[in-house]
Design an enzyme around this catalytic site. Structure first.
Site, PDB file in Angstrom:
ATOM      1  N   ASP A  48      -0.325   5.131   0.715  1.00 58.54           N
ATOM      2  CA  ASP A  48      -0.669   6.113   1.748  1.00 58.54           C
ATOM      3  C   ASP A  48      -0.608   5.463   3.121  1.00 58.54           C
ATOM      4  O   ASP A  48      -1.293   4.477   3.396  1.00 58.54           O
ATOM      5  CB  ASP A  48      -2.083   6.672   1.519  1.00 58.54           C
ATOM      6  N   ASP A  71      -1.315  -0.599   6.121  1.00 62.31           N
ATOM      7  CA  ASP A  71      -1.538   0.045   7.414  1.00 62.31           C
ATOM      8  C   ASP A  71      -2.985  -0.032   7.864  1.00 62.31           C
ATOM      9  O   ASP A  71      -3.305   0.376   8.969  1.00 62.31           O
ATOM     10  CB  ASP A  71      -1.109   1.514   7.365  1.00 62.31           C
ATOM     11  N   ASP A 120       0.861  -1.170   0.000  1.00 60.05           N
ATOM     12  CA  ASP A 120       0.000   0.000   0.000  1.00 60.05           C
ATOM     13  C   ASP A 120       0.907   1.232   0.000  1.00 60.05           C
ATOM     14  O   ASP A 120       2.092   1.154   0.349  1.00 60.05           O
ATOM     15  CB  ASP A 120      -0.900  -0.020   1.235  1.00 60.05           C
TER      16      ASP A 120
END
Length: 342
Positions: free
Chosen positions: A28, A225, A26
């Site tokens: 961001d 995250d 990922d």
């Protein structure tokens, strides 16, 4: 899909960049936040890549094109090619192309990433509900997306035009904190129309399919995250995952996770790709990792010992998730997490 070995012949834990052939990362909250590289991210990715691990950047953010994302990563210090970037815009464009005629018009509520992905599939992006679209697609359009764009979507959807969304992440990390994501914008249109979109992004199967098609990974590990997109997406795809604590998930949310949101591994940041993670040893109702021992005492999680905060968190996860079984852990973890500074 072959399973990696988690230990070396000498019994030590195998580094993740050795155990897995491809990291599905990922962006961001993992590689960068607010356009700036997260601490340790660049050096960790370069080291993992130099050691033979393939890197693929998988993002639910449909705003930017793969070219723009690759250029940004290269600017940050991680050389990347557009082909190494997989976006929810690409996944939703494939989904739409499978359901509308070739060359059909698609009303775009979002940014350039959606338009480029639609053209890649031979579809024609349009801007108005009066352009006779065969579908409506909605993706993150940045903080300056005009309110009138939601009205255009509503007009078309009210006429029976099928509605697609790149993703439904309610929030997105920024350099100033957590901001509303595409999911919040989708809710605006949902409330106004009463309709339900077809969603392509993580954690749903269209995004996993797009990632597999574009990377050809044999032993992938998902790195993210977010529990409800990255980790759940890995769960749905039947692959292992690494949660890093550089984005929206904190220790309390992790301990309360239900099974589909529980990562295989957890670490503070992307340095976790370069190390092996110790297994938690269970004995007499206690869960030991490194110098820490976690247990359940009454209605709370308890933690004794000292050492690495991540080892303590791993021990707590094992205790919490074992206690919760197939549900979410409701034990009080405040004091235990405070010992770890989390």
């Amino acid at each position: 899909m072959s399973q990696p070995s988690r230990t070396r012949p000498d019994g030590s834990a195998t580094a993740l960049n050795e155990a897995y052939d491809t990291a599905l990362l990922d962006l961001d909250g993992v590689v960068y936040a607010g356009g700036e590289a997260i601490t340790y991210a660049v050096d960790s990715l370069i080291t993992a890549r130099d050691g033979g691990m393939r890197l693929a950047y998988v993002t639910n953010n449909a705003l930017r094109t793969p070219d723009a994302v690759a250029a940004h990563l290269t600017e940050l210090g991680v050389p990347a090619e557009p082909a190494e970037v997989i976006t929810s815009a690409q996944a939703v464009a494939r989904l739409i192309a499978e359901q509308v005629p070739a060359g059909a018009r698609v009303l775009v509520i979002g940014g350039e990433g959606l338009r480029v992905a639609l053209r890649e599939r031979g579809l024609e992006p349009v801007e108005s509900a009066d352009d006779d679209p065969a579908a409506v697609v909605q993706g993150y359009g940045g903080p300056d997306l005009a309110w009138g764009r939601f009205a255009e979507a509503g007009y078309a959807i009210a006429r029976g035009v099928p509605w697609f969304a790149s993703n439904t992440d309610l929030t997105i990390p920024s350099g100033r904190g957590i901001a509303p994501g595409n999911g919040a914008a989708v809710e605006v249109v949902r409330i106004a129309t009463g309709a339900e979109p077809q969603v392509a992004g993580k954690p749903l199967p269209p995004m996993h399919r797009e990632t597999v098609l574009r990377t050809g990974a044999k032993r992938p590990i998902v790195v993210g995250d977010r529990l409800d997109t990255d980790i759940e997406g890995a769960f749905n795809g039947g692959v292992d995952s690494l949660l890093v604590l550089t984005g929206v998930t904190d220790g309390a949310r992790l301990l309360a996770a239900e099974p589909r949101h529980r990562p295989t591994y957890v670490d503070a940041d992307l340095r976790g790709l370069l190390t092996g993670q110790p297994e938690v040893v269970v004995r007499d109702g206690e869960f030991r990792c490194g110098g820490w021992t976690a247990s359940v005492r009454g209605d709370a999680l308890a933690l004794d010992g000292d050492g690495s905060a991540m080892d303590g968190l791993r021990a707590l996860c094992a205790a919490a998730w074992t206690h919760a079984g197939d549900g979410a852990c409701a034990l009080d973890a405040g004091k235990a997490l405070a010992k770890l500074g989390l």
